[in-house]
Design a protein around this motif. Structure first.
Motif, PDB file in Angstrom:
ATOM      1  N   TYR A 118       0.782  -1.233   0.157  1.00  0.00           N
ATOM      2  CA  TYR A 118       0.007   0.038   0.192  1.00  0.00           C
ATOM      3  C   TYR A 118       0.589   1.284   0.044  1.00  0.00           C
ATOM      4  CZ  TYR A 118      -4.321  -2.852   1.290  1.00  0.00           C
ATOM      5  OH  TYR A 118      -5.235  -3.540   1.101  1.00  0.00           O
ATOM      6  N   ARG A 119       1.880   1.314   0.902  1.00  0.00           N
ATOM      7  CA  ARG A 119       2.586   2.497   0.757  1.00  0.00           C
ATOM      8  C   ARG A 119       4.125   2.083   1.417  1.00  0.00           C
ATOM      9  NH1 ARG A 119       1.860   7.139   5.394  1.00  0.00           N
ATOM     10  NH2 ARG A 119       3.200   8.454   4.734  1.00  0.00           N
ATOM     11  N   GLN A 121      -3.202  -7.794   7.298  1.00  0.00           N
ATOM     12  CA  GLN A 121      -2.504  -6.353   7.218  1.00  0.00           C
ATOM     13  C   GLN A 121      -1.549  -6.083   8.086  1.00  0.00           C
ATOM     14  OE1 GLN A 121      -5.319  -3.542   6.648  1.00  0.00           O
ATOM     15  NE2 GLN A 121      -6.667  -4.372   5.171  1.00  0.00           N
ATOM     16  N   ASN A 172      -0.765  -5.634   2.600  1.00  0.00           N
ATOM     17  CA  ASN A 172      -1.894  -6.402   2.747  1.00  0.00           C
ATOM     18  C   ASN A 172      -1.899  -7.845   2.123  1.00  0.00           C
ATOM     19  OD1 ASN A 172      -4.646  -6.802   3.424  1.00  0.00           O
ATOM     20  ND2 ASN A 172      -5.004  -6.788   1.300  1.00  0.00           N
TER      21      ASN A 172
END
Length: 199
Positions: free
Chosen positions: A79-80, A110, A94
Motif C-alpha cells: 500500500y505504501r 494487514q 496487505n
C-alpha cells in the motif's frame, strides 16, 4: 575518487527502497534479493525473533512453500513505502488469499514491515508489526475492551478481533503455525538432504 560514507549510505538506501518495492509483491513467487541485508539481520514479529541471514532466507522460503500448499491463491499488496526517519523504511502491506478448503473462504492479513538501516545503508533489522486480521463474518462480535486486551500497546493501531483462542481454527493461523513449525525444524533431515533449500 573514493565515495564518502554518506554517499554510500544514500546509494544503498535507494537500492534498498527500490529492491523492497520490487521484492515484496512477489514474495510468494520468487526469492528476495538479499544484497540489501546484513549477514546478522534480525527478524522480529509479535511472537518471535530470529537472527542471521540464513534464518531470514528460511523464513521467506517457508512462506513460499506453505503459501503454495495452504492457499489456492495468495498475494501481497504494497500500500505504501515511506521513511519516517533517515535510517528507517516503513512498508504498509496487505496479504490476501484463498485457502485450500472445501468451502468458500478468503481472508486478509494487514501489517507493517519496519526496516532499520545501518550507517552504510544496509538493513540490519526487519520488524513486522501492527497485524490486523480480516476474517469471515461468522467470528463472534467482541467489545472494544476485548480489542484492547487482545493486543499489546502500540503507537499505531493494532487489531485482533477477539481473543487469540478464537483463531485456532483459522486457515491464516494454520498458515502462521506451519511457517513457525518449518522454522523450528530448520535442522531437519529434509533440509539437510537438500530436498528443499532456501537459497
Amino acid at each position: 575518487m573514493q565515495k564518502q560514507p554518506k554517499d554510500e549510505f544514500y546509494v544503498n538506501l535507494g537500492l534498498a527502497v527500490r529492491t523492497l518495492r520490487e521484492d515484496m509483491p512477489l514474495i510468494f513467487i520468487k526469492d528476495l534479493n538479499y544484497d540489501i541485508y546484513r549477514d546478522d539481520i534480525t527478524f522480529k514479529d509479535p511472537l518471535n525473533t530470529f537472527t542471521g541471514i540464513e534464518k531470514y532466507k528460511l523464513i521467506f522460503w517457508a512462506l513460499r512453500f506453505h503459501g503454495k500448499i495452504l492457499f489456492r491463491e495468495v498475494a501481497l499488496d504494497v500500500y505504501r513505502v515511506w521513511q519516517p526517519s533517515e535510517n528507517v523504511i516503513l512498508i504498509r502491506w496487505n496479504l490476501r488469499g484463498i485457502p485450500r478448503v472445501p468451502w468458500e473462504a478468503k481472508g486478509e492479513f494487514q501489517g507493517t514491515s519496519r526496516y532499520k538501516l545501518d550507517r552504510n545503508g544496509k538493513i540490519y533489522e526487519h520488524k513486522v508489526d501492527n497485524l490486523a486480521f480480516n476474517f469471515p463474518q461468522n467470528i463472534k462480535q467482541v467489545s472494544v475492551l476485548d480489542l484492547v486486551t487482545a493486543c499489546p500497546a502500540s503507537p499505531n493501531p493494532t487489531f485482533l478481533w477477539g481473543p487469540i483462542d478464537a483463531y485456532s481454527s483459522s486457515s491464516w493461523i494454520a498458515f502462521y503455525k506451519a511457517v513457525r513449525e518449518t522454522l523450528d525444524q530448520e535442522g531437519s533431515t529434509l533440509l539437510q538432504e537438500g530436498l528443499a533449500t532456501c537459497s
